[in-house]
Design a protein around this motif. Structure first.
Motif, PDB file in Angstrom:
ATOM      1  N   ILE A 240     -33.531  -3.278  -5.746  1.00 49.58           N
ATOM      2  CA  ILE A 240     -32.651  -4.277  -6.364  1.00 49.58           C
ATOM      3  C   ILE A 240     -31.485  -4.528  -5.399  1.00 49.58           C
ATOM      4  CG2 ILE A 240     -31.236  -4.833  -8.363  1.00 49.58           C
ATOM      5  CD1 ILE A 240     -32.956  -2.903  -9.984  1.00 49.58           C
ATOM      6  N   THR A 241     -31.390  -5.723  -4.891  1.00 48.12           N
ATOM      7  CA  THR A 241     -30.359  -6.039  -3.892  1.00 48.12           C
ATOM      8  C   THR A 241     -28.989  -6.263  -4.510  1.00 48.12           C
ATOM      9  OG1 THR A 241     -31.002  -8.382  -4.017  1.00 48.12           O
ATOM     10  CG2 THR A 241     -32.073  -7.025  -2.329  1.00 48.12           C
ATOM     11  N   ASN A 242     -28.930  -6.726  -5.737  1.00 43.49           N
ATOM     12  CA  ASN A 242     -27.653  -6.972  -6.396  1.00 43.49           C
ATOM     13  C   ASN A 242     -27.008  -5.652  -6.795  1.00 43.49           C
ATOM     14  OD1 ASN A 242     -26.026  -7.554  -9.097  1.00 43.49           O
ATOM     15  ND2 ASN A 242     -26.071  -9.449  -7.876  1.00 43.49           N
ATOM     16  N   ASP A 243     -25.752  -5.428  -6.377  1.00 42.02           N
ATOM     17  CA  ASP A 243     -25.093  -4.142  -6.604  1.00 42.02           C
ATOM     18  C   ASP A 243     -24.866  -3.852  -8.079  1.00 42.02           C
ATOM     19  OD1 ASP A 243     -25.024  -3.767  -3.906  1.00 42.02           O
ATOM     20  OD2 ASP A 243     -22.971  -4.512  -3.643  1.00 42.02           O
ATOM     21  N   SER A 244     -24.316  -4.798  -8.796  1.00 38.28           N
ATOM     22  CA  SER A 244     -24.029  -4.569 -10.217  1.00 38.28           C
ATOM     23  C   SER A 244     -25.308  -4.367 -11.018  1.00 38.28           C
ATOM     24  CB  SER A 244     -23.215  -5.739 -10.776  1.00 38.28           C
ATOM     25  OG  SER A 244     -23.938  -6.959 -10.644  1.00 38.28           O
ATOM     26  N   SER A 245     -26.330  -5.143 -10.733  1.00 45.17           N
ATOM     27  CA  SER A 245     -27.604  -4.999 -11.443  1.00 45.17           C
ATOM     28  C   SER A 245     -28.249  -3.653 -11.109  1.00 45.17           C
ATOM     29  CB  SER A 245     -28.536  -6.148 -11.067  1.00 45.17           C
ATOM     30  OG  SER A 245     -29.783  -6.008 -11.693  1.00 45.17           O
ATOM     31  N   ARG A 246     -28.144  -3.247  -9.836  1.00 42.88           N
ATOM     32  CA  ARG A 246     -28.731  -1.968  -9.436  1.00 42.88           C
ATOM     33  C   ARG A 246     -28.022  -0.805 -10.116  1.00 42.88           C
ATOM     34  NH1 ARG A 246     -28.161  -2.707  -4.546  1.00 42.88           N
ATOM     35  NH2 ARG A 246     -26.335  -1.413  -4.065  1.00 42.88           N
TER      36      ARG A 246
ATOM     37  N   ILE B 105     -32.473  17.157 -11.433  1.00 44.90           N
ATOM     38  CA  ILE B 105     -31.269  17.095 -10.609  1.00 44.90           C
ATOM     39  C   ILE B 105     -31.221  15.712  -9.977  1.00 44.90           C
ATOM     40  CG2 ILE B 105     -29.989  18.106  -8.682  1.00 44.90           C
ATOM     41  CD1 ILE B 105     -31.573  20.678  -9.121  1.00 44.90           C
ATOM     42  N   ILE B 106     -30.196  14.971 -10.254  1.00 42.00           N
ATOM     43  CA  ILE B 106     -30.092  13.589  -9.784  1.00 42.00           C
ATOM     44  C   ILE B 106     -28.806  13.415  -8.986  1.00 42.00           C
ATOM     45  CG2 ILE B 106     -29.963  11.171 -10.483  1.00 42.00           C
ATOM     46  CD1 ILE B 106     -31.542  11.851 -12.965  1.00 42.00           C
ATOM     47  N   TYR B 107     -28.971  12.996  -7.739  1.00 39.61           N
ATOM     48  CA  TYR B 107     -27.840  12.625  -6.896  1.00 39.61           C
ATOM     49  C   TYR B 107     -27.736  11.103  -6.883  1.00 39.61           C
ATOM     50  CZ  TYR B 107     -27.604  17.381  -5.015  1.00 39.61           C
ATOM     51  OH  TYR B 107     -27.470  18.743  -4.879  1.00 39.61           O
ATOM     52  N   SER B 108     -26.521  10.613  -6.851  1.00 42.15           N
ATOM     53  CA  SER B 108     -26.320   9.169  -6.809  1.00 42.15           C
ATOM     54  C   SER B 108     -25.041   8.835  -6.053  1.00 42.15           C
ATOM     55  CB  SER B 108     -26.242   8.598  -8.238  1.00 42.15           C
ATOM     56  OG  SER B 108     -25.034   8.960  -8.856  1.00 42.15           O
ATOM     57  N   PRO B 109     -24.977   7.633  -5.491  1.00 43.45           N
ATOM     58  CA  PRO B 109     -23.744   7.230  -4.803  1.00 43.45           C
ATOM     59  C   PRO B 109     -22.617   6.876  -5.765  1.00 43.45           C
ATOM     60  CG  PRO B 109     -25.326   5.432  -4.764  1.00 43.45           C
ATOM     61  CD  PRO B 109     -26.032   6.603  -5.365  1.00 43.45           C
ATOM     62  N   TYR B 110     -22.936   6.887  -7.061  1.00 44.49           N
ATOM     63  CA  TYR B 110     -21.920   6.501  -8.038  1.00 44.49           C
ATOM     64  C   TYR B 110     -21.181   7.709  -8.610  1.00 44.49           C
ATOM     65  CZ  TYR B 110     -25.104   2.532  -7.787  1.00 44.49           C
ATOM     66  OH  TYR B 110     -25.909   1.508  -7.337  1.00 44.49           O
TER      67      TYR B 110
ATOM     68  N   ASN C 266     -19.653  11.805  -7.754  1.00 45.77           N
ATOM     69  CA  ASN C 266     -19.329  12.758  -6.697  1.00 45.77           C
ATOM     70  C   ASN C 266     -20.219  14.001  -6.751  1.00 45.77           C
ATOM     71  OD1 ASN C 266     -17.237  11.109  -5.750  1.00 45.77           O
ATOM     72  ND2 ASN C 266     -15.757  12.005  -7.197  1.00 45.77           N
ATOM     73  N   SER C 267     -20.617  14.448  -7.938  1.00 37.13           N
ATOM     74  CA  SER C 267     -21.449  15.643  -8.102  1.00 37.13           C
ATOM     75  C   SER C 267     -22.768  15.241  -8.764  1.00 37.13           C
ATOM     76  CB  SER C 267     -20.728  16.691  -8.965  1.00 37.13           C
ATOM     77  OG  SER C 267     -20.411  16.155 -10.237  1.00 37.13           O
ATOM     78  N   PRO C 268     -23.844  15.963  -8.482  1.00 39.96           N
ATOM     79  CA  PRO C 268     -25.137  15.616  -9.082  1.00 39.96           C
ATOM     80  C   PRO C 268     -25.151  15.938 -10.578  1.00 39.96           C
ATOM     81  CG  PRO C 268     -25.323  17.647  -7.856  1.00 39.96           C
ATOM     82  CD  PRO C 268     -23.952  17.119  -7.576  1.00 39.96           C
ATOM     83  N   GLU C 269     -25.993  15.212 -11.276  1.00 42.68           N
ATOM     84  CA  GLU C 269     -26.179  15.476 -12.713  1.00 42.68           C
ATOM     85  C   GLU C 269     -27.391  16.381 -12.872  1.00 42.68           C
ATOM     86  OE1 GLU C 269     -26.537  13.044 -16.958  1.00 42.68           O
ATOM     87  OE2 GLU C 269     -26.040  12.020 -15.080  1.00 42.68           O
ATOM     88  N   VAL C 270     -27.212  17.481 -13.621  1.00 44.19           N
ATOM     89  CA  VAL C 270     -28.247  18.498 -13.757  1.00 44.19           C
ATOM     90  C   VAL C 270     -28.626  18.642 -15.232  1.00 44.19           C
ATOM     91  CG1 VAL C 270     -28.876  20.900 -13.316  1.00 44.19           C
ATOM     92  CG2 VAL C 270     -27.304  19.713 -11.752  1.00 44.19           C
ATOM     93  N   TRP C 271     -29.922  18.765 -15.463  1.00 43.56           N
ATOM     94  CA  TRP C 271     -30.410  19.050 -16.827  1.00 43.56           C
ATOM     95  C   TRP C 271     -31.314  20.270 -16.757  1.00 43.56           C
ATOM     96  CZ3 TRP C 271     -34.730  20.123 -19.458  1.00 43.56           C
ATOM     97  CH2 TRP C 271     -34.653  20.086 -20.865  1.00 43.56           C
ATOM     98  N   PRO C 272     -31.258  21.217 -17.686  1.00 44.86           N
ATOM     99  CA  PRO C 272     -30.347  21.259 -18.852  1.00 44.86           C
ATOM    100  C   PRO C 272     -28.943  21.706 -18.466  1.00 44.86           C
ATOM    101  CG  PRO C 272     -31.791  23.174 -18.844  1.00 44.86           C
ATOM    102  CD  PRO C 272     -32.219  22.339 -17.694  1.00 44.86           C
ATOM    103  N   ASN C 273     -28.871  22.585 -17.465  1.00 45.67           N
ATOM    104  CA  ASN C 273     -27.584  23.022 -16.911  1.00 45.67           C
ATOM    105  C   ASN C 273     -27.876  23.670 -15.559  1.00 45.67           C
ATOM    106  OD1 ASN C 273     -28.406  25.792 -17.558  1.00 45.67           O
ATOM    107  ND2 ASN C 273     -27.825  25.293 -19.674  1.00 45.67           N
TER     108      ASN C 273
END
Length: 237
Positions: free
Chosen positions: A11-17, A46-51, A53-60
């Motif tokens: 997806i090239t559009n930033d807001s849509s992405r 474990i999900i890293y994203s540019p949005y 600062n820290s990765p989101e981890v499930w369950p912990n």
């Protein structure tokens, strides 16, 4: 209403992405939670994203570390047995799509040659066909002839089976037919004569029969059963 198929492309559009990322991430976490609860298995995400600062981890973090340590204890061959990267995934998709294309092309060619065959049967010439078309047409004709012969054999087999059953039916009926279905006049007379002979032989000591001449009456003396019915069936009461 069916959902519109999503095109798998960046997806090239930033807001849509960014909006798509948040929505898909939430759905992925939910699916992992459902998989672990319903099937009773150990799972983590474990999900890293540019949005963030820290990765989101499930369950912990502790749960993720436990799953990863269990995974690292497995042999390397088992670890990578069902793994795919982007390149191998795309190769699998391309191979599958190529196989589907090949199958569909064959079906289209068969339908095309079938139509040519019917047109030829209607009187249209085959002058415009090249050697490849003629070979394909020959193959289609052979397949149709095989189907016709197979159908003829099935019909012959069914007809022979029906005739055999029809021929065996009267024999079975004759075998099951009772020995005597009706007495008739001759049968009734024979039965009466046999019964009368038996009755005479068994009761000569208990009865006296006298026969007169001319106008003399026939005198018959019976024992105490003189009121019994003589004939043993309902035809002569």
């Amino acid at each position: 209403m069916t959902r519109k198929k999503v095109k798998l492309a960046y997806i090239t559009n930033d807001s849509s992405r960014k909006a798509t990322f948040k929505k898909r991430k939430k759905g992925l976490m939910k699916k992992v939670s459902e998989l672990s609860t319903l099937c009773g298995i150990d799972a983590c995400a474990i999900i890293y994203s540019p949005y963030d600062n820290s990765p989101e981890v499930w369950p912990n973090i502790m749960g993720a570390q436990h799953v990863l340590s269990e995974f690292k204890r497995m042999p390397e061959m088992e670890q990578s047995k069902k793994m795919v990267n982007q390149e191998s995934f795309m190769k699998q998709r391309i191979a599958k799509a190529s196989e589907q294309l090949k199958k569909q092309s064959k079906e289209n060619r068969e339908k095309e040659m079938t139509e040519v065959m019917y047109q030829a049967l209607a009187g249209k010439g085959l002058q415009n066909l090249n050697l490849g078309d003629l070979n394909d047409l020959s193959w289609v004709i052979d397949q149709n002839m095989k189907g016709i012969y197979k159908r003829i054999e099935a019909i012959k087999k069914g007809a022979s089976t029906s005739s055999s059953s029809a021929a065996a039916a009267p024999q079975v009926a004759a075998e099951r037919k009772p020995a005597v279905t009706g007495l008739g006049l001759e049968g009734m007379q024979r039965t009466q004569a046999e019964w009368f002979n038996d009755w005479m032989n068994n009761n000569t000591s208990e009865q006296q029969l006298g026969f007169g001449h001319g106008n003399e009456m026939i005198i018959t003396n019976f024992n105490n059963n003189h009121n019994a019915n003589v004939w043993p069936n309902d035809f002569f009461p």
